[in-house]
Structures are given as structure tokens and as C-alpha cells.
Design a protein around this motif. Structure first.
Motif, PDB file in Angstrom:
ATOM      1  N   SER A  35       0.781  -1.352   0.012  1.00 47.74           N
ATOM      2  CA  SER A  35      -0.088   0.029  -0.114  1.00 47.74           C
ATOM      3  C   SER A  35       0.770   1.171  -0.001  1.00 47.74           C
ATOM      4  N   GLU A  36       0.416   2.340  -0.484  1.00 51.52           N
ATOM      5  CA  GLU A  36       1.112   3.808  -0.618  1.00 51.52           C
ATOM      6  C   GLU A  36       1.486   3.852   1.032  1.00 51.52           C
ATOM      7  N   ASP A  37       0.715   3.880   1.908  1.00 51.48           N
ATOM      8  CA  ASP A  37       1.084   4.007   3.370  1.00 51.48           C
ATOM      9  C   ASP A  37       2.322   3.159   3.923  1.00 51.48           C
ATOM     10  N   ASN A  38       2.124   2.093   3.641  1.00 48.71           N
ATOM     11  CA  ASN A  38       3.138   0.932   3.992  1.00 48.71           C
ATOM     12  C   ASN A  38       4.714   1.319   3.321  1.00 48.71           C
ATOM     13  N   LEU A  39       4.398   1.594   1.975  1.00 46.47           N
ATOM     14  CA  LEU A  39       5.680   2.134   1.439  1.00 46.47           C
ATOM     15  C   LEU A  39       6.230   3.099   2.041  1.00 46.47           C
ATOM     16  N   ALA A  40       5.486   4.141   2.335  1.00 43.11           N
ATOM     17  CA  ALA A  40       6.068   5.358   3.191  1.00 43.11           C
ATOM     18  C   ALA A  40       6.783   4.969   4.627  1.00 43.11           C
ATOM     19  N   ARG A  41       6.048   4.157   5.154  1.00 43.38           N
ATOM     20  CA  ARG A  41       6.598   3.614   6.540  1.00 43.38           C
ATOM     21  C   ARG A  41       7.747   2.905   6.142  1.00 43.38           C
ATOM     22  N   TRP A  42       7.825   2.130   5.285  1.00 42.89           N
ATOM     23  CA  TRP A  42       9.282   1.251   4.995  1.00 42.89           C
ATOM     24  C   TRP A  42      10.138   2.087   4.522  1.00 42.89           C
ATOM     25  N   ILE A  43       9.964   2.930   3.614  1.00 42.95           N
ATOM     26  CA  ILE A  43      11.071   3.839   3.125  1.00 42.95           C
ATOM     27  C   ILE A  43      11.641   4.793   4.131  1.00 42.95           C
ATOM     28  N   ALA A  44      10.683   5.134   5.104  1.00 40.74           N
ATOM     29  CA  ALA A  44      11.100   5.942   6.395  1.00 40.74           C
ATOM     30  C   ALA A  44      12.086   5.453   7.239  1.00 40.74           C
ATOM     31  N   ASP A  45      11.720   4.132   7.522  1.00 45.70           N
ATOM     32  CA  ASP A  45      12.457   3.461   8.383  1.00 45.70           C
ATOM     33  C   ASP A  45      12.285   1.746   8.360  1.00 45.70           C
ATOM     34  N   PRO A  46      12.897   1.272   7.310  1.00 39.76           N
ATOM     35  CA  PRO A  46      12.902  -0.327   7.146  1.00 39.76           C
ATOM     36  C   PRO A  46      13.369  -0.862   8.032  1.00 39.76           C
ATOM     37  N   HIS A  47      14.215  -0.585   8.942  1.00 36.69           N
ATOM     38  CA  HIS A  47      14.671  -1.428  10.272  1.00 36.69           C
ATOM     39  C   HIS A  47      13.644  -1.504  11.467  1.00 36.69           C
ATOM     40  N   HIS A  48      12.771  -0.572  11.306  1.00 36.61           N
ATOM     41  CA  HIS A  48      11.716  -0.895  12.421  1.00 36.61           C
ATOM     42  C   HIS A  48      10.976  -2.075  12.111  1.00 36.61           C
ATOM     43  N   PHE A  49      10.800  -2.718  10.819  1.00 36.88           N
ATOM     44  CA  PHE A  49       9.898  -3.781  10.416  1.00 36.88           C
ATOM     45  C   PHE A  49      10.720  -4.913  10.193  1.00 36.88           C
ATOM     46  N   LYS A  50      12.150  -4.637   9.788  1.00 32.51           N
ATOM     47  CA  LYS A  50      13.006  -5.782   9.437  1.00 32.51           C
ATOM     48  C   LYS A  50      14.372  -5.467   9.815  1.00 32.51           C
ATOM     49  N   PRO A  51      14.739  -5.464  11.142  1.00 31.02           N
ATOM     50  CA  PRO A  51      15.820  -4.984  11.791  1.00 31.02           C
ATOM     51  C   PRO A  51      16.938  -6.069  10.842  1.00 31.02           C
ATOM     52  N   GLU A  68       7.768  15.069   3.464  1.00 30.50           N
ATOM     53  CA  GLU A  68       7.282  15.420   2.167  1.00 30.50           C
ATOM     54  C   GLU A  68       7.812  14.469   1.093  1.00 30.50           C
ATOM     55  N   ASP A  69       9.225  14.408   1.034  1.00 27.52           N
ATOM     56  CA  ASP A  69       9.616  13.539   0.150  1.00 27.52           C
ATOM     57  C   ASP A  69       9.440  12.050   0.057  1.00 27.52           C
ATOM     58  N   ILE A  70       9.387  11.820   1.436  1.00 29.82           N
ATOM     59  CA  ILE A  70       9.101  10.299   1.702  1.00 29.82           C
ATOM     60  C   ILE A  70       7.533   9.926   0.937  1.00 29.82           C
ATOM     61  N   GLY A  71       6.665  10.852   1.164  1.00 28.26           N
ATOM     62  CA  GLY A  71       5.222  10.732   0.578  1.00 28.26           C
ATOM     63  C   GLY A  71       5.303  10.569  -0.799  1.00 28.26           C
ATOM     64  N   ALA A  72       6.134  11.744  -1.491  1.00 28.34           N
ATOM     65  CA  ALA A  72       6.171  11.816  -2.652  1.00 28.34           C
ATOM     66  C   ALA A  72       6.794  10.446  -3.449  1.00 28.34           C
ATOM     67  N   VAL A  73       7.680   9.866  -2.848  1.00 30.95           N
ATOM     68  CA  VAL A  73       8.290   8.718  -3.432  1.00 30.95           C
ATOM     69  C   VAL A  73       7.387   7.334  -3.130  1.00 30.95           C
ATOM     70  N   ALA A  74       6.770   7.190  -2.287  1.00 32.83           N
ATOM     71  CA  ALA A  74       5.849   6.165  -1.752  1.00 32.83           C
ATOM     72  C   ALA A  74       4.549   6.616  -2.791  1.00 32.83           C
ATOM     73  N   ALA A  75       4.281   7.706  -3.157  1.00 30.09           N
ATOM     74  CA  ALA A  75       3.149   7.723  -3.966  1.00 30.09           C
ATOM     75  C   ALA A  75       3.708   7.135  -5.541  1.00 30.09           C
ATOM     76  N   TYR A  76       4.686   7.527  -5.787  1.00 26.91           N
ATOM     77  CA  TYR A  76       5.485   7.284  -7.138  1.00 26.91           C
ATOM     78  C   TYR A  76       5.565   5.755  -7.255  1.00 26.91           C
ATOM     79  N   LEU A  77       6.136   5.044  -6.249  1.00 31.51           N
ATOM     80  CA  LEU A  77       6.201   3.551  -6.353  1.00 31.51           C
ATOM     81  C   LEU A  77       4.879   3.044  -6.244  1.00 31.51           C
ATOM     82  N   ALA A  78       4.030   3.421  -5.493  1.00 31.13           N
ATOM     83  CA  ALA A  78       2.786   2.735  -5.641  1.00 31.13           C
ATOM     84  C   ALA A  78       1.953   2.956  -6.858  1.00 31.13           C
ATOM     85  N   GLY A  79       2.315   3.713  -7.605  1.00 37.53           N
ATOM     86  CA  GLY A  79       1.722   3.799  -8.891  1.00 37.53           C
ATOM     87  C   GLY A  79       2.364   3.344 -10.172  1.00 37.53           C
ATOM     88  N   LEU A  80       3.769   2.586 -10.038  1.00 40.83           N
ATOM     89  CA  LEU A  80       4.387   1.606 -10.688  1.00 40.83           C
ATOM     90  C   LEU A  80       3.651   0.409 -11.065  1.00 40.83           C
TER      91      LEU A  80
END
Length: 336
Positions: free
Chosen positions: A295-311, A323-335
Motif C-alpha cells: 500500500s502507499e502508506d506501508n511504502l512510506a513507512r518502509w522507506i522512512a525506517d525499514p529497520h523498524h519492520f525488518k531489523p 514530504e519527500d517520503i510521501g512523494a516517493v511512496a506515491a510514485y512507487l505505488a503507481g508503478l
């Protein structure tokens, strides 16, 4: 286990939990897994009979012992001793026969499965810590396709996997489709399977390979041939250029920052080869090899701190603004 990895483990279970069927070798959906399932049920049946007979013999011995407690334990009983010797000898012989039968059944099943191997669709699967790189091979370089963590295949056709590892020993296992096969550095092992009906089948690494071994999941998605061909052709196309301003900003951030040094997106200047190709990442079902649902939200959370979910994952924590994290997440979710 680091407590920070617990949310990721729960999310992984939820992300992969919606797949068709269960992750079990007793839920087969192809001839290779069917052979293993039949062998498993045969073992269970034989062992159940042996256990029941053992319990019956134990019960009989206990009851007989109670009836003869008053007898002299030193008194010779030649007939009873001969019968006991014959019984024990017979049971030892029966045990040997059972072991031979089980061994022969295992050998014949393995031989049968080896005979089912063929070329068909050929994929190279490389195990990484902790994700799966999947390359669809072709004689035409322009039709070679690289994806991550999801394997799309046609129904009713042989799929041959060339399995290797880029780091440590992994093990490829999709229980509903075939048995386990190890992925070993500098060595290629072969596994073949046929999926007998459309669906999504869960798989995972079955060899402990490091801290995030439990988060090394995969999906095999089987389509009718026409749908598979359509998927393959779509995957070969480069990423579409975004039309929305936010996604255009996301593309600019992605290609101008360290993201492009590791990840590749065909059709852009991002040409990294050490991390998953993201050309059509938005069409996948999960993020991080089954760690989070897509999901776009999960992409943003992953990009912000992947080690929180997968140390321990190789992807570093980003220094991008929110703002940049949100923009990148929106871009990737649309690919897609």
C-alpha cells in the motif's frame, strides 16, 4: 529476537495470510507436491498402525502381568519363553521390513519426482539476505525479466527453477507445489513443478539464514496461459512516466538520491542492481519479501525506517523529509 521485529513478523503473517490455500505439504496443487503428500499419508498410516499395535501389546502385557503377580518369578516356563522369543524375533523382523518398505517408498517417490523434471519456463532464483531475486531467462536479451519475491507462472506447464545463493545457504520451499531445495553459493540446484490450478501459493525460506530468516517469504502466482502472457508483456515494459505533480516529484527524488544507486527502474536513470528492481513494484502484493502488505502508506513507512519492520535489512534508514517520503511512496505505488 529484537522486539522491534515483532510488528514486522505479525505483518508478514497478515500479508501472506490471504493467499489461496494453506502453507502445507498436505494441501498439494501439483503432481510434484502430490507425490510428496501421498508419501506423507503413507508414512502416517504405517506409523499409526505401528503405534496402535504397540499400545495394544503394552496393554496386554500389563494385564497379563497383573494376573501372574502371585507366581514365582524364578520359576522356569520353557513354553512361555519360547513364545516370547518367537514374538520378539518376529517383531524385530517386521520392524526391519517396515523400514525397508518406507525406504523403498521414499526412493521410488524421489525417482518419480526426478522423472517429472523438464525445461518449460526457466527461471533463475537467487537467494539474498533476505529476499528472492527472480530472473525469467530468454534467448532474447530484451525479454529477460527480473522481479523480486513474486513468481508468476502459467497453469499446467512445467516450471524449472535454477536455484543459487548470493550469500549464505537458503532453502526454497512452496509446500503446496514441491519439496524443499537448498540454494547454495557458487552452486546451482534444480527444482521443477507444475501448478494444476490458478491461485496464489505461499512459500518461504526453509533454512535458517540469519536474523530476518522468518521475513523471507515469497508468493507463486499461477495464471491461465493467456493471463500469464499478458502479465509478462506488461512487466517487460518500462515504467510509465507519472502525470501527477506529486508522483513527478517522487520520481525526481528517487532518481537523484541514493535510492537509484541500489534499485533499478527501467525507463528512468535509476539503474541499481544490488536491490530489487522496482519497475512495476506497485503491482506486487507485499513489501520486503512478505513483511508488509502493499500500500502507499506501508511504502512510506518502509522507506522512512525499514529497520523498524525488518531489523538488519541492508536498506539504510532514509534521511528524506516527510514530504519527500510521501512523494516517493506515491510514485512507487503507481508503478504497475
Amino acid at each position: 529476537m529484537n522486539r522491534r521485529s515483532v510488528p514486522g513478523l505479525l505483518a508478514s503473517s497478515l500479508a501472506l495470510g490471504g493467499c489461496r490455500g494453506i502453507q502445507s505439504s498436505l494441501d498439494s496443487h501439483g503432481p510434484m507436491a502430490g507425490g510428496i503428500e501421498s508419501l506423507t499419508w503413507f508414512f502416517i498410516a504405517v506409523c499409526t498402525v505401528v503405534w496402535l499395535l504397540t499400545m495394544a501389546a503394552l496393554g496386554f502385557a500389563m494385564l497379563r502381568r497383573r494376573r501372574t503377580d502371585h507366581a514365582d518369578p524364578l520359576k522356569e516356563r520353557p513354553r512361555a519363553d519360547r513364545l516370547a522369543t518367537l514374538a520378539v524375533s518376529g517383531l524385530v523382523a517386521l520392524t526391519a521390513v517396515i523400514l525397508v518398505v518406507l525406504t523403498a517408498a521414499t526412493f521410488l517417490t524421489g525417482k518419480s519426482l526426478a522423472g517429472m523434471q523438464g525445461e518449460g519456463l526457466v527461471l533463475r532464483v537467487t537467494g539474498q539476505q533476505w529476499w528472492w531475486q527472480v530472473t525469467y531467462e530468454s534467448d532474447q536479451p530484451s525479454r529477460v525479466l527480473s522481479v523480486a519475491n513474486e513468481i508468476h507462472v502459467p497453469v499446467g506447464e512445467t516450471v524449472t527453477l535454477k536455484l543459487t545463493s548470493a550469500d549464505v545457504i537458503h532453502s526454497f520451499w512452496v509446500p503446496s507445489l514441491a519439496g524443499k531445495t537448498d540454494l547454495i553459493p557458487r552452486r546451482t540446484n534444480i527444482q521443477s513443478f507444475v501448478v494444476d490450478r490458478p491461485g496464489t501459493y505461499r512459500g518461504q525460506c526453509a533454512e535458517f539464514c540469519g536474523f530476518q530468516h522468518a521475513h523471507m517469504g515469497l508468493l507463486v502466482i499461477a495464471h491461465p496461459r493467456a493471463e500469464f502472457d499478458a502479465w509478462y508483456e506488461a512487466q517487460l515494459k518500462p515504467a510509465e512516466r507519472p502525470s501527477e505533480a506529486s508522483r513527478q516529484r517522487g520520481e525526481q527524488v528517487f532518481t537523484s538520491r541514493a535510492c537509484a544507486m541500489c534499485h533499478g527502474i527501467r525507463g528512468t536513470s535509476a539503474a541499481g542492481r544490488v536491490a530489487p528492481d522496482l519497475t512495476h513494484v506497485g503491482s506486487q502484493q507485499t513489501i520486503g519479501a512478505g513483511t508488509l502488505p502493499m500500500s502507499e502508506d506501508n511504502l512510506a513507512r518502509w522507506i522512512a525506517d525499514p529497520h523498524h519492520f525488518k531489523p538488519g535489512v541492508n536498506m539504510p534508514k532514509t534521511d528524506l523529509s516527510g514530504e519527500d517520503i510521501g512523494a516517493v511512496a506515491a510514485y512507487l505505488a503507481g508503478l504497475k
